[in-house]
Structure formats: structure tokens, C-alpha cells
Design a protein around this motif. Structure first.
Motif, PDB file in Angstrom:
ATOM      1  N   GLN A 445       2.314  39.285 -37.833  1.00 33.36           N
ATOM      2  CA  GLN A 445       0.997  38.666 -37.767  1.00 33.36           C
ATOM      3  C   GLN A 445       0.270  38.684 -39.096  1.00 33.36           C
ATOM      4  O   GLN A 445      -0.598  37.848 -39.366  1.00 33.36           O
ATOM      5  N   THR A 446       0.589  39.650 -39.923  1.00 32.57           N
ATOM      6  CA  THR A 446      -0.103  39.793 -41.200  1.00 32.57           C
ATOM      7  C   THR A 446       0.024  38.545 -42.059  1.00 32.57           C
ATOM      8  O   THR A 446      -0.861  38.247 -42.868  1.00 32.57           O
ATOM      9  N   TYR A 466      -5.054  46.384 -36.175  1.00 27.64           N
ATOM     10  CA  TYR A 466      -4.361  45.796 -35.037  1.00 27.64           C
ATOM     11  C   TYR A 466      -4.345  46.837 -33.929  1.00 27.64           C
ATOM     12  O   TYR A 466      -4.938  47.911 -34.049  1.00 27.64           O
ATOM     13  N   ASP A 493       1.692  46.807 -32.924  1.00 31.26           N
ATOM     14  CA  ASP A 493       0.460  46.167 -32.447  1.00 31.26           C
ATOM     15  C   ASP A 493       0.394  46.215 -30.925  1.00 31.26           C
ATOM     16  O   ASP A 493      -0.627  46.596 -30.329  1.00 31.26           O
TER      17      ASP A 493
END
Length: 696
Positions: A445-446, A466, A493
């Protein structure tokens, strides 16, 4: 001043054009043959391209000045720009079209979109900026080189030609009008134009020397950084017609000049130093060869003026266009369709040279002024039509988004991934996910959130949260390090959100955690070392409830197995001394050959569709036991996790497990596979931290 007076002054200032020197045509052929030889057998920058750029300026700039100072000065630059660009573009576009067709059968299907996009940039004369801004180099071992990568120099040449033709033409027009109004004499036009050229040359050289190396990859491809090489050739051309060198000096200059040009690639690392002062070596050699024919002949000029050498110069441009695609096709075919090779042997290399020469001669015959195609006036329309069609396809490939399967849309019963190693059945006849075309974009996601330092500009920490939202009293797990720590985020996460703790990310691309003297020596850049210090200060100051980072990496010097670097040990010791719990995770096995060459799984699978053959032997990448146990296991508060058995069998580490592609590149997990690892990471992390009960 009357019009007749101005015209007379123009004639005086213009002088006569320099005679065409056949030895320089031969030198052009030598320069390109050096490029070909060094690309095929040596693998370094030869200096031949620099000499070629210099020679192009030698011919262009004096003619541009003559066009401004003659009796019938040129006022409109567009016709000449069109003629010059068409002369460059027609052979290049034809080569690009044939190369695209060849890549469809030889290159992995995972590379089709980017190959079309590279063709687009090449046809638009901007390949140098595409490469420079992407950070690609000839030595980039982690990516498949583009078959159009060599066209960066053609793009530079075209861009500089446009600037020179347009700039000198418009400047000449403005100066002539000013002279007609009596602001200065017509005789001052030439010195003014030359002064502007000198100033531009010095500015470009200064930039390439002092400012450009801050980003050497971009500096290498930068048009402004390269401008001085072409402009210097033009300035030498303005001076050389007035020189007469003594016979003994001509003999010496020719021999020394050729030696300098030939030796450049052997004594200078052009990829890391050109186009700075180091480029004066091949350019100085070129100047000396020019001097060898100033006012007379020499052994060198007679050798370069021989008919075979002059013909080699005549086909130098198409030879340059063809040799690189042929070399890439050979290497890709051997490495993905046949027996892999790491270097081109003598016979194979000679075959590539021979085919390149034949294609160059054919191209020269078909596209020269009196060719049958040109007499039919079909050359430009045919190539233009084919190029427009190719550009349309390329733009469509560029605009069509990569089809990604979201976690919510995946049927995990069909794609058990890591669970397959724990007994979960793997259904047959199911295509693996992510597909090869999408695997490189299967990121944590980063990436989409911009929650990492890309390592290009600053050493600042980029911190994102997260898992469960950060709140007073809620535990914080700091995920810190480079991309090899980052790729575990998708599982962490989900685990954090489920078990009520925050996952703090502190990531810098290409920079793992490190501390102590060993980190000073091993840091990939000063920014990386500063980031490491900032990251350690952050941990010691904020004192998260636990830290999650890598504990191993591949063995040094391409040895077998993995290791715990001294800079890692210092990190764990400092955190243990500070009483901060640390979870160290063993790095995944890299897809790397014994000589250190990384292999991209998506390319291999696109061609072979053999997960084991595209993977790596376990004994090559992993030691029999996790080396972190011996190096770090006795430190207080340190827990060590090893998930190697989730994607490696006793003998091999395949690239597909449980119908899921394990690797997004040679040394990173896909996000999809990490999500299948979540139950196992949850189990081991819960046991290590004691923050949540084991429910499995």
C-alpha cells in the motif's frame, strides 16, 4: 549601410566551405565500430558515441554559420530542420518498426507494453529523457535492457540540431537586421555568433562537470549536458580550416589520437563519468586525428581514407541503429528460449557484427539518395504510415491500465498461495495470480500512498500509520527498513487492524537499516546513511512497543546462502540495549545466479511457464539454518521469524506456489503472496510479541 555593402560584407565573412575530408568519414566508421565492439564484448562505454556527436557538430555548425554569412542568407530554419530530422528519422523509424516486430516473437510477453512505449519515445526523439528520468543505464542488471536503449544519442543529436539550426538562423536574422540599421558592422556578426556558441559550450561543460553528477544517470542522457560535445566539434571545425600542421606533428597527432579514442573504454568508466571532463579523452583523440589531416596527409589520414574505411563511415549510422537490437535479441533469445549465456563469445559476437553490417549496407542502399525506393518517392510515405500505426498502438498500450486482481476479488480456494505448503490443496488448471504483466505493480500500500522515501532527494523520514489508528495506549509496531521490510506490510496491516495495534512504516527505498562503522562503509549513498541515523534516532526517541525489520540478506560476493551483516547486528544490539523488542525476519531467497545476475520471474514465466526453472535452488540462496539464530538469538528482546518454508521446498524455491506468483521481481514478494502468508505471520508474530492469542 546599403544592401550591396551588406552583401559584400557577408561574402567576406562567409569565406569558402571546407573541403570534404574522406578521412573523417573513415573516422566516423571507426567510432561506431568501437561502440559495436564494446557493446558486444566489453560491456562498457567506448567513447565512440562521444566522437560521433563531435563529428556531427564539426560538419553542421560551420555550414550553419556559412548559411548566415553568405550572399543569400537563410532566414527560415524550418526547411533545414525538416531535412536534417528526416535524414535521421527515416532509417531510425524503419529500424524501430522491424525491431518491434522481432520483439513480439523473442522478448517475453511481459515486456510488450514497455517495448511499445520505448518505441514511441524513440520515434519522437525523446528516448534520452525517458531513460534519464527512469534511471536506466546500460549496467542496470535488474531490468531487461530495451532494444531501443541506444537511441538516446540519436535523440540528443536531434534535439541539439533543432536548437542549433533554429537558434543560429534566428540569431543571424536578428543580427543582420541590427547591422542594416547601423548598430554594428556586418563583420561583427560572425564573432558574435561564435561568442554565443563558446558561451553555450562552456555552460554545458560546466553543468556536466559540476551540477550534473548529482544525478549521474540523468546527466549521462541530458541534452544540455551533451550539448558541449557537439558544439565543441563545430568550434574545432571553424578553426581547423585555417590550420596547417607540420608533417612530423601530423604523423604523431594521428597515431596518438587514434590510440586515445580506442583506449577510452578500457581506461575510463564512461557510464559514471561522461559527459564530464573524462569525455575529453575520446574528444581530444578525435581532435588529434583531425589535426593529422590539417594542411596535408599522414599515415592515419591515408588509412582512414581507404575505400573500405570510407564505406564503413557511410554505413556508420545504420550500423549503429542495427547492432544493439540484434545484440539484445540474441541475449534475450538465449537467456529465455535457450541455454542462458552471460557473455557473448567470439563467434557469436562476430555473427552479430556480420549481420549488423549486412543490414546496415542494405539500409544504406535502400535509403540513399539514388535508391529505387527514393526514386519511387515511396520511402517517406511508407515509413511515416508504419510509424503512425506503431505510435497509435504504443499510445493505446500506454493508456490501457494493468489489470490487477484485488484481494476482495480473489477466490483464495483457487489460489491458496502459502497455505499450499501447509496442506491446502492447489486446484489444477488455474492460472496463477498476479499475471506476469501485472506482477511488477503488485505492490504494498505504501506505493500508492506515497508512504516511503524514494531515496532520490532527502534523508527525511516518511512515517505513515496502518493497522489500527494510532491512539494513546494503543501499541505500535514500527516496520522499518528498505523495500525488503516494506513488502510484509499487506499482512501486517491486516493483522494490526484485527488485533488492535498500529503498524508504523518508516521506509527508504534501497536502504535497509544499518548502524555502526559497517553501515558507514556499506551505505549505498550519503542520503541512505543519514536516513539510517535518522531512523535509529526516531526509534530510540519514540520507543515503539516493538520493531519489525530484516535480519538477513544474501551472502556477500555472490556466495551461496545468506548472512547477517555487521551493520544489522549493530541495529539489533542498540535496540536490545535500549530495551526495545525487535522482531527480525529472514529475507526471502533472491533469484540470483552464482555470478550475481538477478533474473526477473515475470519474464521467465512469460516464456517458459516453469516455476521451478524460473526459481532458484534453495541451497544457492539460503543457508541450511537461519544465520540470524547464531548471530542475534541470544540478544534480549529479539525474536526471529523465518518463513522460507512457505515458498521453498527442500531443494527449490519456485516462483509460483499455490497458484500465486511469489515474486514481483527478482527479490521482492508480490502483495498477493504476502496476503496468503498472513495466517502464518499472524501466528508467529503473536507468539513473538505476546500481544494477541494464537487462534490457530
Amino acid at each position: 549601410m546599403s544592401t550591396d555593402t551588406v552583401s559584400t560584407a557577408h561574402r567576406r565573412a562567409a569565406g569558402t566551405s571546407a573541403p570534404r575530408r574522406s578521412d573523417i568519414e573513415g573516422l566516423r566508421g571507426v567510432a561506431i565500430m568501437l561502440v559495436v565492439i564494446f557493446h558486444i564484448w566489453v560491456g562498457t562505454v567506448s567513447g565512440g558515441v562521444d566522437a560521433f556527436l563531435f563529428i556531427s557538430g564539426f560538419f553542421l555548425i560551420p555550414s550553419l554559420l556559412r548559411a548566415q554569412l553568405g550572399t543569400d542568407p537563410v532566414n527560415n530554419p524550418l526547411p533545414r530542420v525538416w531535412r536534417v530530422l528526416k535524414r535521421l528519422w527515416i532509417p531510425m523509424a524503419a529500424t524501430v518498426a522491424v525491431t518491434v516486430l522481432a520483439t513480439w516473437f523473442i522478448y517475453p510477453s511481459s515486456r510488450r507494453a514497455e517495448t511499445l512505449i520505448d518505441a514511441l519515445w524513440s520515434d519522437l526523439f525523446v528516448e534520452n529523457w525517458a531513460l534519464g528520468l527512469a534511471g536506466d543505464t546500460y549496467a542496470d542488471a535488474t531490468s531487461l535492457p530495451s532494444p531501443f536503449q541506444h537511441l538516446w544519442s540519436l535523440a540528443v543529436q536531434a534535439q541539439v540540431f533543432i536548437v542549433l539550426i533554429g537558434g543560429l538562423t534566428l540569431a543571424g536574422l536578428a543580427l543582420r537586421r541590427a547591422a542594416a540599421r547601423g548598430l554594428f558592422s556586418v563583420g561583427a556578426i560572425r564573432p558574435i555568433l561564435v561568442t554565443v556558441l563558446v558561451a553555450g559550450t562552456l555552460a554545458s561543460f560546466g553543468w556536466a562537470t559540476f551540477a550534473g553528477p548529482a544525478n549521474q544517470t540523468l546527466n549521462y542522457y541530458n541534452t544540455f549536458s551533451r550539448f558541449w560535445e557537439i558544439a565543441l566539434g563545430g568550434l574545432v571545425g571553424l578553426v581547423l580550416t585555417k590550420l596547417a600542421v607540420a608533417p612530423w606533428a601530423r604523423q604523431l597527432a594521428g597515431v596518438v589520437g587514434l590510440a586515445m579514442l580506442v583506449a577510452t573504454g578500457l581506461v575510463v568508466d564512461g557510464a559514471t563519468s561522461f559527459p564530464g571532463p573524462a569525455a575529453l579523452l575520446p574528444l581530444g583523440g578525435t581532435v588529434l586525428v583531425f589535426l593529422a589531416g590539417a594542411g596535408g596527409t599522414s599515415v592515419t589520414t591515408r588509412a582512414l581514407s581507404a575505400r573500405p574505411m570510407v564505406y564503413l563511415g557511410a554505413i556508420a549510422y545504420p550500423l549503429y541503429l542495427w547492432h544493439w537490437p540484434l545484440l539484445m535479441m540474441f541475449l534475450v533469445y538465449r537467456n529465455y528460449h535457450g541455454t542462458p549465456v552471460h557473455h557473448v563469445n567470439l563467434l557469436d559476437g562476430l555473427a552479430i557484427v556480420a549481420v549488423s553490417l549486412l543490414l546496415a549496407a542494405l539500409s544504406n542502399f535502400l535509403l540513399k539518395a539514388d535508391s529505387p525506393i527514393r526514386r519511387l518517392r515511396a520511402r517517406t510515405p511508407v515509413v511515416l504510415t508504419a510509424t503512425v500505426a506503431a505510435l497509435i498502438v504504443a499510445v493505446q498500450a500506454w493508456l490501457v491500465p494493468v489489470q490487477m486482481a484485488s484481494a476482495d476479488s480473489i477466490d483464495w480456494r483457487l489460489h491458496p498461495g502459502a497455505a499450499a505448503t501447509a496442506g491446502e490443496p492447489t486446484p489444477a488448471g488455474v492460472e496463477f495470480l498476479p499475471q506476469v504483466e501485472a506482477s511488477r505493480a503488485d505492490l504494498p500500500q505504501t506505493a500508492a500512498d506515497g508512504c516511503f522515501n524514494d531515496g532520490q532527494k532527502t534523508a527525511d523520514l516518511v512515517i505513515c500509520d496502518y493497522g489500527a489508528p494510532r491512539e494513546p495506549g494503543r501499541k505500535v509496531l514500527s516496520l522499518i527498513g528498505g523495500s525488503h521490510a516494506e513488502h510484509f506490510l499487506p499482512a501486517l496491516d491486516a493483522i494490526g487492524a484485527e488485533h488492535d495495534f498500529t503498524v508504523e512504516t518508516v521506509v527508504m527505498a534501497g536502504c535497509s537499516m544499518g548502524s555502526g562503522p559497517a553501515a558507514d562503509e556499506a551505505a549505498t549513498s550519503d542520503r541512505c546513511r543519514d536516513w539510517q541515523r535518522n531512523a535509529m534516532d526516531h526509534l530510540l526517541t519514540t520507543r515503539p512497543d516493538a520493531v519489525f525489520t530484516n535480519s538477513t540478506r544474501p551472502a556477500a560476493e555472490f556466495g551461496t546462502g545468506d548472512q547477517v551483516p555487521a551493520r544489522y547486528i549493530d541495529v539489533f544490539v542498540r535496540l536490545a540495549d535500549a530495551g526495545i523488542p525487535v522482531v527480525g525476519v529472514r529475507d526471502l531467497p533472491w533469484l540470483m545466479t552464482p555470478d550475481g545476475e538477478k533474473r526477473e520471474p515475470f519474464d521467465c514465466m512469460a516464456v517458459r511457464d516453469d516455476p521451478v526453472a524460473c526459481g532458484v535452488q534453495r541451497s544457492l540462496s539460503l543457508s541450511p539454518e537461519d544465520p540470524a539464530v547464531a548471530a542475534l538469538g541470544d540478544l534480549p528482546g529479539v525474536s526471529l521469524l523465518d518463513f522460507s518454508d512457505l515458498h521453498c521446498g527442500p531443494d527449490d524455491c519456485p516462483v509460483v506456489v499455490g497458484n500465486v506468483l511469489v515474486y514481483r521481481d527478482a527479490h521482492h514478494f508480490t502483495k498477493t503472496f504476502v496476503l496468503t502468508m498472513k495466517p502464518f505471520i499472524e501466528r508467529d508474530l503473536g507468539e513473538a510479541l505476546g500481544w494477541f492469542p494464537d487462534r490457530h
